[in-house]
Design an enzyme around this catalytic site. Structure first.
Site, short mmCIF file in Angstrom:
data_model
loop_
_atom_site.label_atom_id
_atom_site.label_comp_id
_atom_site.label_asym_id
_atom_site.label_seq_id
_atom_site.Cartn_x
_atom_site.Cartn_y
_atom_site.Cartn_z
N ARG A 22 102.44 48.38 -1.42
CA ARG A 22 102.76 46.95 -1.39
C ARG A 22 103.13 46.38 -2.75
O ARG A 22 103.29 45.17 -2.90
CB ARG A 22 101.58 46.17 -0.79
CG ARG A 22 101.23 46.66 0.62
CD ARG A 22 100.18 45.80 1.29
NE ARG A 22 99.79 46.39 2.56
CZ ARG A 22 100.45 46.23 3.71
NH1 ARG A 22 101.55 45.50 3.72
NH2 ARG A 22 100.03 46.79 4.83
N HIS A 60 104.97 58.78 2.48
CA HIS A 60 105.60 57.57 3.00
C HIS A 60 105.96 56.67 1.83
O HIS A 60 105.12 56.36 1.00
CB HIS A 60 104.67 56.83 3.95
CG HIS A 60 105.33 55.78 4.79
ND1 HIS A 60 106.00 54.70 4.24
CD2 HIS A 60 105.46 55.66 6.15
CE1 HIS A 60 106.48 53.96 5.22
NE2 HIS A 60 106.18 54.52 6.38
N TYR A 107 106.56 50.08 1.02
CA TYR A 107 107.06 49.09 1.97
C TYR A 107 108.10 48.17 1.34
O TYR A 107 108.84 47.49 2.06
CB TYR A 107 105.90 48.23 2.49
CG TYR A 107 104.90 48.96 3.34
CD1 TYR A 107 105.29 49.92 4.27
CD2 TYR A 107 103.54 48.69 3.22
CE1 TYR A 107 104.36 50.58 5.06
CE2 TYR A 107 102.59 49.33 4.01
CZ TYR A 107 103.01 50.28 4.93
OH TYR A 107 102.09 50.93 5.71
N HIS A 144 111.85 53.79 5.57
CA HIS A 144 112.54 52.87 6.48
C HIS A 144 113.86 52.46 5.83
O HIS A 144 113.94 52.29 4.61
CB HIS A 144 111.69 51.63 6.72
CG HIS A 144 110.39 51.89 7.41
ND1 HIS A 144 110.25 51.85 8.78
CD2 HIS A 144 109.17 52.21 6.92
CE1 HIS A 144 109.00 52.12 9.10
NE2 HIS A 144 108.32 52.35 7.99
N GLU A 193 113.13 56.92 8.97
CA GLU A 193 112.22 56.61 10.08
C GLU A 193 112.84 55.59 11.04
O GLU A 193 113.44 54.59 10.62
CB GLU A 193 110.90 56.05 9.55
CG GLU A 193 109.91 55.73 10.68
CD GLU A 193 108.57 55.24 10.19
OE1 GLU A 193 107.81 54.70 11.02
OE2 GLU A 193 108.27 55.39 8.99
N ASP A 233 109.17 57.31 15.27
CA ASP A 233 107.89 56.66 15.50
C ASP A 233 107.86 56.20 16.96
O ASP A 233 108.72 55.41 17.38
CB ASP A 233 107.73 55.48 14.54
CG ASP A 233 106.37 54.81 14.64
OD1 ASP A 233 105.98 54.42 15.76
OD2 ASP A 233 105.70 54.66 13.60
N HIS A 262 107.54 52.42 17.43
CA HIS A 262 108.77 51.75 17.02
C HIS A 262 109.86 51.95 18.07
O HIS A 262 110.59 51.00 18.40
CB HIS A 262 109.25 52.30 15.68
CG HIS A 262 108.33 51.99 14.55
ND1 HIS A 262 108.53 52.47 13.26
CD2 HIS A 262 107.18 51.25 14.49
CE1 HIS A 262 107.56 52.04 12.48
NE2 HIS A 262 106.73 51.31 13.21
N HIS A 307 105.87 60.08 13.97
CA HIS A 307 104.72 59.19 13.85
C HIS A 307 104.28 58.88 15.27
O HIS A 307 104.98 58.18 16.01
CB HIS A 307 105.09 57.91 13.11
CG HIS A 307 105.26 58.09 11.64
ND1 HIS A 307 105.78 57.10 10.83
CD2 HIS A 307 104.97 59.14 10.83
CE1 HIS A 307 105.81 57.54 9.58
NE2 HIS A 307 105.33 58.78 9.56
N ASP A 357 105.89 45.45 16.32
CA ASP A 357 105.32 46.69 15.81
C ASP A 357 103.83 46.53 15.56
O ASP A 357 103.41 46.00 14.54
CB ASP A 357 106.05 47.08 14.51
CG ASP A 357 105.44 48.32 13.86
OD1 ASP A 357 104.71 49.07 14.55
OD2 ASP A 357 105.68 48.52 12.66
N HIS A 390 100.36 49.04 16.42
CA HIS A 390 99.97 50.32 16.99
C HIS A 390 98.67 50.23 17.78
O HIS A 390 97.80 49.42 17.48
CB HIS A 390 99.82 51.36 15.87
CG HIS A 390 101.08 51.58 15.09
ND1 HIS A 390 101.13 52.38 13.97
CD2 HIS A 390 102.35 51.12 15.27
CE1 HIS A 390 102.36 52.38 13.49
NE2 HIS A 390 103.12 51.62 14.27
N GLU A 416 99.28 57.11 12.97
CA GLU A 416 99.04 55.89 12.20
C GLU A 416 98.32 54.89 13.11
O GLU A 416 98.58 53.70 13.09
CB GLU A 416 100.35 55.29 11.71
CG GLU A 416 101.16 56.21 10.82
CD GLU A 416 102.56 55.69 10.58
OE1 GLU A 416 103.05 55.83 9.46
OE2 GLU A 416 103.16 55.13 11.52
#
Length: 276
Positions: free
Chosen positions: A36, A66, A69, A106, A140, A172, A175, A209, A222, A224, A254
């Site tokens: 982040r 990964h 973000y 992403h 992804e 994913d 997703h 994912h 989104d 999970h 995840e």
């Protein structure tokens, strides 16, 4: 079957291996730093050596890094583009240091550049990377909210077609479901894999994912859920996990930690559905 979870590198990247073993996972995913903030990976050679040694000793792998973000490959903004390229370069270099074969990213949002413009931006940003031997960038699939790209297989294919880098894909499940690919039935899973093969090619599927979804198909939301307990559900998850298309593909969870259920519960659930 290779199945594991996203684990923490707190206290040293090698701790991710120990955590994975606690969950009874045999592959996994990490962040190389806080996702982040704009921050460089800070992984020393000794720390990396311990990670590689423990992974080999316990048969844990493949691993995936990964990306942050904050990375937005589709952006038309020059400053964000440069930060994104710089961040991705450091990620692929960290992967090489750790012996990790994949860096997952992403595409990001085009924020007004349009779909074609965003895909052009993403491809050219990826072209700017010097990717070490043994490392592959995975694009992804996205839930497709707002101007985010990667929600459709056509968009994933569009980046691969535009870019000379040897890119592959991470799908994913939450997703895909949010983006409108119905994975809740065996027939839907078959149709989705057939569409992916037609538009992208199953040879490009290198990681999954694996997540259930708290929101319905096509909602672009989104969030999970535990495996088999969301709106994809048990039938869909069983069909996906047992599909020939993912027979040799690592499954990285995840899933949330809530309702008394952790990664360990979800990994066990995946194995139960695989055997069913």
């Amino acid at each position: 079957m290779r199945v594991g979870a996203h684990t923490s590198i707190a206290g040293g990247v090698y701790n991710a291996v120990e955590e994975q073993l606690e969950y009874d996972g045999n592959c996994g995913q990490i962040f190389s730093h806080s996702p982040r903030v704009w921050q460089d990976p800070n992984i020393g050679d000794e720390e990396a050596g311990e990670f590689r040694s423990l992974s080999t000793e316990h048969g844990v792998g493949p691993w995936v890094i990964h990306s942050s973000y904050l990375v937005n490959l589709c952006t038309p903004k020059d400053d964000l583009r440069e930060k994104s390229i710089d961040s991705m370069q450091k990620e692929v270099d960290a992967a090489a240091t750790l012996g990790v074969p994949y860096v997952n990213v992403h595409l990001g949002a085009h924020t007004g550049a349009g779909v074609d413009g965003g895909l052009d931006n993403a491809a050219s940003a990826l072209e700017a990377l010097d990717i070490p031997d043994g490392v592959t960038v995975l694009i992804e699939s996205d839930a497709g909210s707002g101007t985010k790209l990667g929600g459709t297989f056509d968009e994933l294919a569009g980046v691969l077609d535009r870019c000379d880098q040897p890119l592959d894909v991470c799908l994913d499940t939450a997703h895909m479901f949010a983006a409108g690919y119905d994975l809740s039935t065996a027939a839907g899973v078959d149709e989705t894999f057939a569409a992916f093969d037609d538009q992208v090619g199953l040879e490009h599927l290198e990681c999954v994912h694996l997540n259930d979804s708290k929101h319905g198909c096509g909602t672009n939301k989104d969030e999970h859920a535990h495996i088999g307990e969301g709106l994809i559900g048990e039938e869909g998850m069983r069909a996906f996990i047992n599909h020939d298309a993912v027979a040799d593909v690592p499954l990285v969870l995840e899933t949330p930690t809530e309702d008394g259920k952790s990664f360990a519960w979800n990994i066990e659930r995946v194995r139960e559905l695989h055997e069913a």
